[in-house]
Design an enzyme around this catalytic site. Sequence first.
Site, PDB file in Angstrom:
ATOM      1  N   SER A   1      13.269  30.274   8.486  1.00 21.15           N
ATOM      2  CA  SER A   1      13.220  31.060   7.251  1.00 21.15           C
ATOM      3  C   SER A   1      14.507  31.850   7.034  1.00 21.15           C
ATOM      4  O   SER A   1      15.198  32.216   7.980  1.00 21.15           O
ATOM      5  CB  SER A   1      12.039  32.030   7.292  1.00 21.15           C
ATOM      6  OG  SER A   1      10.834  31.348   7.505  1.00 21.15           O
TER       7      SER A   1
HETATM    8  N1  SAH Z   1       8.985  31.166  11.441  1.00 21.08           N
HETATM    9  C1  SAH Z   1       9.582  29.862  11.536  1.00 21.08           C
HETATM   10  C2  SAH Z   1       9.208  29.048  10.308  1.00 21.08           C
HETATM   11  C3  SAH Z   1       9.195  27.602  10.547  1.00 21.08           C
HETATM   12  S1  SAH Z   1       8.645  26.673   9.166  1.00 21.08           S
HETATM   13  C4  SAH Z   1      11.074  30.003  11.626  1.00 21.08           C
HETATM   14  O1  SAH Z   1      11.624  30.876  10.960  1.00 21.08           O
HETATM   15  O2  SAH Z   1      11.694  29.223  12.345  1.00 21.08           O
HETATM   16  C5  SAH Z   1       6.896  26.672   9.402  1.00 21.08           C
HETATM   17  C6  SAH Z   1       6.392  26.053  10.666  1.00 21.08           C
HETATM   18  O3  SAH Z   1       4.960  25.992  10.599  1.00 21.08           O
HETATM   19  C7  SAH Z   1       6.865  24.634  10.931  1.00 21.08           C
HETATM   20  O4  SAH Z   1       7.480  24.582  12.187  1.00 21.08           O
HETATM   21  C8  SAH Z   1       5.573  23.799  10.892  1.00 21.08           C
HETATM   22  O5  SAH Z   1       5.597  22.708  11.786  1.00 21.08           O
HETATM   23  C9  SAH Z   1       4.529  24.834  11.269  1.00 21.08           C
HETATM   24  N2  SAH Z   1       3.157  24.557  10.833  1.00 21.08           N
HETATM   25  C10 SAH Z   1       2.729  23.967   9.684  1.00 21.08           C
HETATM   26  N3  SAH Z   1       1.388  23.939   9.628  1.00 21.08           N
HETATM   27  C11 SAH Z   1       0.936  24.522  10.774  1.00 21.08           C
HETATM   28  C12 SAH Z   1      -0.372  24.782  11.318  1.00 21.08           C
HETATM   29  N4  SAH Z   1      -1.497  24.445  10.659  1.00 21.08           N
HETATM   30  N5  SAH Z   1      -0.458  25.385  12.522  1.00 21.08           N
HETATM   31  C13 SAH Z   1       0.662  25.737  13.212  1.00 21.08           C
HETATM   32  N6  SAH Z   1       1.924  25.511  12.749  1.00 21.08           N
HETATM   33  C14 SAH Z   1       2.055  24.911  11.557  1.00 21.08           C
END
Ligand code: SAH
Length: 222
Positions: A74
């Site tokens: 993000s």
């Molecule tokens: N906070 C992270 C955001 C990553 S994007 C950062 O800044 O790096 C969101 C993430 O949520 C992705 O890695 C995706 O694989 C994960 N995701 C999507 N659906 C999910 C679920 N149901 N449970 C756990 N993780 C999930």
Amino acid sequence: MMSLFSKQSSNTEDEFRHARRLMVERQLAGRDITNPDVLEVMRRLPRHLFVPSDLQLEAYEDCPLPIGYGQTISQPYIVASMTEMLRPHEGMPVLEIGTGSGYQTAVLAELCGQVVTVEIVAELSTQAQRVLKELGYANITFHIGDGLMLPEADERFDGIIVTAAPETVPPELIERLKPGGRLVMPVGRVSQDLLLITREVGGKVTTQSLYPVRFVPMQRNR
Ligand code: SAH
């Protein structure tokens, strides 16, 4: 901790530190982020260690970056804003859904108590675990799987951060909020809004729409 840094020359480290200071000044304090603890942690945390090596020089830019598997780390402002909305404090138990790069996880681990973080893409969790362990965090529990299907059914949290967007608010997340707890998450399909959902001490649940956002869609294990 040193082993991660020794790969970079101290010159590069100075440049990263400078970029971090500018990021906090312009993108966070220069907008509406005021929590001094959030600003201090983000001034200190080596965000470039959480992005693919060919993108390290862009780690402090005002945008999200690809981290593989169609996912993104993000934008710094969004991390700061969501963290601030949670009202983090020492000892506070928090849940994060969407470990991704692990950067938001590190911010929470610095400011809160025990952090439970769940990631549905195993490879991303493994990579995040490697970086976070190397940085020395001992207050993070990692789960691989669907964050809405956590095994510990009765565990409750003072704060929950979700960084992937479901189409509607999952009731099971509200169930996991302790009285007084705060849940910050994006919701929506075509357009998304960041929501702040609070469970008051008396049990009443209130929802506040904060601002439009664009997160990756939440995936579900069926
Ligand atoms: N906070 C992270 C955001 C990553 S994007 C950062 O800044 O790096 C969101 C993430 O949520 C992705 O890695 C995706 O694989 C994960 N995701 C999507 N659906 C999910 C679920 N149901 N449970 C756990 N993780 C999930």
